[in-house]
Design a protein around this motif. Structure first.
Motif, PDB file in Angstrom:
ATOM      1  N   GLN A  72      38.416  56.362  29.428  1.00 23.37           N
ATOM      2  CA  GLN A  72      37.492  57.307  28.820  1.00 23.37           C
ATOM      3  C   GLN A  72      38.129  58.684  28.833  1.00 23.37           C
ATOM      4  OE1 GLN A  72      33.621  57.839  30.624  1.00 23.37           O
ATOM      5  NE2 GLN A  72      32.786  58.382  28.645  1.00 23.37           N
ATOM      6  N   GLY A  73      38.181  59.280  27.666  1.00 21.91           N
ATOM      7  CA  GLY A  73      38.777  60.600  27.527  1.00 21.91           C
ATOM      8  C   GLY A  73      39.415  60.731  26.161  1.00 21.91           C
ATOM      9  N   GLU A  74      40.076  61.856  25.954  1.00 21.54           N
ATOM     10  CA  GLU A  74      40.688  62.174  24.664  1.00 21.54           C
ATOM     11  C   GLU A  74      41.564  61.070  24.085  1.00 21.54           C
ATOM     12  OE1 GLU A  74      42.997  65.771  24.194  1.00 21.54           O
ATOM     13  OE2 GLU A  74      41.367  66.869  25.153  1.00 21.54           O
ATOM     14  N   ASP A  75      42.433  60.530  24.916  1.00 23.89           N
ATOM     15  CA  ASP A  75      43.410  59.540  24.434  1.00 23.89           C
ATOM     16  C   ASP A  75      43.099  58.130  24.933  1.00 23.89           C
ATOM     17  OD1 ASP A  75      43.945  60.140  27.071  1.00 23.89           O
ATOM     18  OD2 ASP A  75      46.054  60.652  26.767  1.00 23.89           O
ATOM     19  N   GLU A  76      41.798  57.826  25.070  1.00 24.32           N
ATOM     20  CA  GLU A  76      41.390  56.551  25.672  1.00 24.32           C
ATOM     21  C   GLU A  76      41.923  55.318  24.936  1.00 24.32           C
ATOM     22  OE1 GLU A  76      36.888  56.330  23.800  1.00 24.32           O
ATOM     23  OE2 GLU A  76      37.225  57.480  25.630  1.00 24.32           O
ATOM     24  N   GLN A  77      41.849  55.298  23.606  1.00 22.74           N
ATOM     25  CA  GLN A  77      42.307  54.117  22.877  1.00 22.74           C
ATOM     26  C   GLN A  77      43.811  53.934  23.033  1.00 22.74           C
ATOM     27  OE1 GLN A  77      40.831  53.740  18.896  1.00 22.74           O
ATOM     28  NE2 GLN A  77      42.014  51.905  18.479  1.00 22.74           N
ATOM     29  N   LEU A  78      44.573  54.998  22.891  1.00 20.89           N
ATOM     30  CA  LEU A  78      46.024  54.936  23.064  1.00 20.89           C
ATOM     31  C   LEU A  78      46.367  54.511  24.496  1.00 20.89           C
ATOM     32  CD1 LEU A  78      48.898  55.399  22.017  1.00 20.89           C
ATOM     33  CD2 LEU A  78      48.650  57.808  22.675  1.00 20.89           C
ATOM     34  N   ALA A  79      45.633  55.023  25.461  1.00 24.85           N
ATOM     35  CA  ALA A  79      45.878  54.675  26.863  1.00 24.85           C
ATOM     36  C   ALA A  79      45.699  53.182  27.095  1.00 24.85           C
ATOM     37  CB  ALA A  79      44.946  55.471  27.781  1.00 24.85           C
ATOM     38  N   VAL A  80      44.572  52.630  26.647  1.00 19.71           N
ATOM     39  CA  VAL A  80      44.311  51.198  26.855  1.00 19.71           C
ATOM     40  C   VAL A  80      45.336  50.352  26.122  1.00 19.71           C
ATOM     41  CG1 VAL A  80      42.682  49.310  26.410  1.00 19.71           C
ATOM     42  CG2 VAL A  80      41.857  51.479  27.358  1.00 19.71           C
ATOM     43  N   GLU A  81      45.610  50.684  24.868  1.00 22.84           N
ATOM     44  CA  GLU A  81      46.577  49.899  24.087  1.00 22.84           C
ATOM     45  C   GLU A  81      47.966  49.942  24.728  1.00 22.84           C
ATOM     46  OE1 GLU A  81      45.709  47.866  21.779  1.00 22.84           O
ATOM     47  OE2 GLU A  81      43.701  48.606  21.381  1.00 22.84           O
ATOM     48  N   SER A  82      48.363  51.088  25.255  1.00 19.86           N
ATOM     49  CA  SER A  82      49.668  51.225  25.904  1.00 19.86           C
ATOM     50  C   SER A  82      49.738  50.423  27.199  1.00 19.86           C
ATOM     51  CB  SER A  82      49.968  52.694  26.194  1.00 19.86           C
ATOM     52  OG  SER A  82      50.098  53.408  24.999  1.00 19.86           O
ATOM     53  N   MET A  83      48.654  50.429  27.971  1.00 21.51           N
ATOM     54  CA  MET A  83      48.632  49.687  29.225  1.00 21.51           C
ATOM     55  C   MET A  83      48.664  48.181  28.955  1.00 21.51           C
ATOM     56  SD  MET A  83      48.792  52.373  30.939  1.00 21.51           S
ATOM     57  CE  MET A  83      49.163  51.499  32.423  1.00 21.51           C
ATOM     58  N   VAL A  84      47.924  47.742  27.944  1.00 27.09           N
ATOM     59  CA  VAL A  84      47.929  46.320  27.557  1.00 27.09           C
ATOM     60  C   VAL A  84      49.332  45.914  27.114  1.00 27.09           C
ATOM     61  CG1 VAL A  84      47.078  44.670  25.836  1.00 27.09           C
ATOM     62  CG2 VAL A  84      45.468  46.168  27.031  1.00 27.09           C
ATOM     63  N   ALA A  85      49.986  46.750  26.305  1.00 23.22           N
ATOM     64  CA  ALA A  85      51.342  46.441  25.830  1.00 23.22           C
ATOM     65  C   ALA A  85      52.321  46.343  27.001  1.00 23.22           C
ATOM     66  CB  ALA A  85      51.811  47.506  24.831  1.00 23.22           C
ATOM     67  N   LEU A  86      52.189  47.230  27.977  1.00 22.92           N
ATOM     68  CA  LEU A  86      53.055  47.193  29.153  1.00 22.92           C
ATOM     69  C   LEU A  86      52.899  45.856  29.886  1.00 22.92           C
ATOM     70  CD1 LEU A  86      54.997  48.735  31.090  1.00 22.92           C
ATOM     71  CD2 LEU A  86      52.937  49.500  32.308  1.00 22.92           C
ATOM     72  N   ILE A  87      51.677  45.416  30.047  1.00 22.20           N
ATOM     73  CA  ILE A  87      51.409  44.149  30.734  1.00 22.20           C
ATOM     74  C   ILE A  87      51.933  42.970  29.898  1.00 22.20           C
ATOM     75  CG2 ILE A  87      49.566  42.576  31.440  1.00 22.20           C
ATOM     76  CD1 ILE A  87      48.025  45.175  32.292  1.00 22.20           C
ATOM     77  N   GLN A  88      51.679  43.003  28.592  1.00 21.49           N
ATOM     78  CA  GLN A  88      52.098  41.882  27.739  1.00 21.49           C
ATOM     79  C   GLN A  88      53.607  41.740  27.622  1.00 21.49           C
ATOM     80  OE1 GLN A  88      49.727  42.707  24.224  1.00 21.49           O
ATOM     81  NE2 GLN A  88      48.142  41.299  24.908  1.00 21.49           N
ATOM     82  N   THR A  89      54.345  42.800  27.902  1.00 23.34           N
ATOM     83  CA  THR A  89      55.814  42.701  27.901  1.00 23.34           C
ATOM     84  C   THR A  89      56.347  42.414  29.303  1.00 23.34           C
ATOM     85  OG1 THR A  89      56.063  45.091  28.179  1.00 23.34           O
ATOM     86  CG2 THR A  89      56.066  44.246  25.907  1.00 23.34           C
ATOM     87  N   ASN A  90      55.434  42.024  30.222  1.00 27.82           N
ATOM     88  CA  ASN A  90      55.795  41.705  31.605  1.00 27.82           C
ATOM     89  C   ASN A  90      56.560  42.823  32.296  1.00 27.82           C
ATOM     90  OD1 ASN A  90      54.493  39.225  31.645  1.00 27.82           O
ATOM     91  ND2 ASN A  90      56.273  38.146  30.887  1.00 27.82           N
ATOM     92  N   PHE A  91      56.208  44.066  31.975  1.00 24.48           N
ATOM     93  CA  PHE A  91      56.803  45.238  32.620  1.00 24.48           C
ATOM     94  C   PHE A  91      58.324  45.263  32.436  1.00 24.48           C
ATOM     95  CE2 PHE A  91      52.886  44.114  34.697  1.00 24.48           C
ATOM     96  CZ  PHE A  91      52.196  45.315  34.752  1.00 24.48           C
ATOM     97  N   GLY A  92      58.785  44.696  31.349  1.00 24.59           N
ATOM     98  CA  GLY A  92      60.214  44.696  31.047  1.00 24.59           C
ATOM     99  C   GLY A  92      61.031  43.711  31.869  1.00 24.59           C
ATOM    100  N   GLU A  93      60.354  42.797  32.571  1.00 25.08           N
ATOM    101  CA  GLU A  93      61.076  41.812  33.403  1.00 25.08           C
ATOM    102  C   GLU A  93      61.713  40.742  32.539  1.00 25.08           C
ATOM    103  OE1 GLU A  93      58.309  40.339  36.330  1.00 25.08           O
ATOM    104  OE2 GLU A  93      58.495  42.153  37.503  1.00 25.08           O
TER     105      GLU A  93
END
Length: 93
Positions: A72-93
């Motif tokens: 929740q906040g100014e960049d909430e959608q970008l924040a959630v989408e970025s966090m989901v992408a980080l998880i879906q790429t297995n943190f670069g492992e």
């Protein structure tokens, strides 16, 4: 929900073998801290500050766990989408 406003949320499954421990938790909190929005992880009915490495490490989020990422906040959608992408790429492992 703060101040009557809805938050932006998405559910994602943790697929990296170590879950949200040590390095992945550190990467998660570092990325989360780059956003102005408040980021919350909901796991097993527990709400965790997404910018708190201690909170993430103590939650016991393992491979195969489903978590809800909310912001929740100014960049909430970008924040959630970025966090989901980080998880879906297995943190670069």
């Amino acid at each position: 929900m703060k101040g009557g406003r809805l938050v932006y949320s998405k559910t994602v499954r943790i697929t990296n073998k170590t879950g949200l421990h040590a390095r992945p938790a550190s990467e998660f909190t570092k990325k989360a801290s780059s956003f102005s929005a408040d980021i919350t992880i909901t796991f097993k009915e527990r709400k965790i500050n997404g910018k708190s490495i201690v909170g993430l490490l103590s939650a016991g989020i393992t491979c195969g766990s489903d978590i809800l990422i909310s912001a929740q906040g100014e960049d909430e959608q970008l924040a959630v989408e970025s966090m989901v992408a980080l998880i879906q790429t297995n943190f670069g492992e």
